[in-house]
Design a protein around this motif. Sequence first.
Motif, short mmCIF file in Angstrom:
data_model
loop_
_atom_site.label_atom_id
_atom_site.label_comp_id
_atom_site.label_asym_id
_atom_site.label_seq_id
_atom_site.Cartn_x
_atom_site.Cartn_y
_atom_site.Cartn_z
N VAL A 173 11.25 12.14 10.81
CA VAL A 173 12.25 12.05 9.75
C VAL A 173 12.20 13.31 8.88
O VAL A 173 13.24 13.88 8.51
N VAL A 196 17.96 6.85 11.25
CA VAL A 196 16.90 6.32 10.39
C VAL A 196 17.06 4.82 10.19
O VAL A 196 16.08 4.06 10.24
N CYS A 199 15.96 3.08 13.24
CA CYS A 199 14.50 3.09 13.31
C CYS A 199 13.92 1.98 12.44
O CYS A 199 12.98 1.28 12.85
N GLN A 234 18.69 4.08 18.05
CA GLN A 234 17.92 5.16 17.43
C GLN A 234 17.89 6.38 18.35
O GLN A 234 18.09 7.52 17.90
#
Length: 254
Positions: A173, A196, A199, A234
Amino acid sequence: MSAVVHVLIPIALCVTLANTDIFDKVLVDVSYDHYAEKKVDDLPAFLAMPFNCLINVGYILLGIYWLFQRLSDCKDSRPATYTKDVFALMAVVYGPVQWVRLATLRRAPSVLDQWFTLPIFAWVLVWCNVIVNGWSSRYALMVESCSFLSYGLALCHDRGFEVALGCHIAFAVYKGVRAQMSHGDKMSMRYLLLAVLSCCGFVALKLLDHTLAEYWMFQNLTGHFWSKVCDILQFHYSFCFLTRLSESAHKRSL
């Protein structure tokens, strides 16, 4: 072909090590009780938990799809294409590994399922570095080596794998945000946020698998199943984000 060799050599080494007694003390789940989805006794082992097994086809299809995607405006950029192909091949390989784990409930595939997760996240760092600084074999080798070796934490503590995975996610990230700041636009920001969020869904739904199974809507399509859906998303949005940045970086270089 070089991308295939890049992926297959570490896989062969990991498979060899996973089938020794080195990882006998690593905490892995080798029981269907770990999953909220009920085992169907009338089905063959490779479909013992139909939904959690079949979702692994998604990884394979996603990887194949991105293998055949060419980077627009980046046809002469071999490093970007190479990193994309390696990432896509990782997705193609990861699906069968998870499937074999569910079909056999053996220790070796369970170890590989955990272990392969780490270099997948680590490859985001490599791709981001290609976008910002260009290809560096030394950097790629360093990142991949550290990633594979970090699974050794699972030998030191029962939660060692979770610690290693958390660090990989945080670094991925961080590198993604840094690359966005230097080469991104509104579209790439959208892809980054979706990656994100996916995730977060992947982690949360997996941890809440049994808790969510108390509700009827999660009793067939369980939290673990939806966590894999989030994991595939993701992967996809990471591809979208990184290819978008690769195209932007190429345009700027011109």
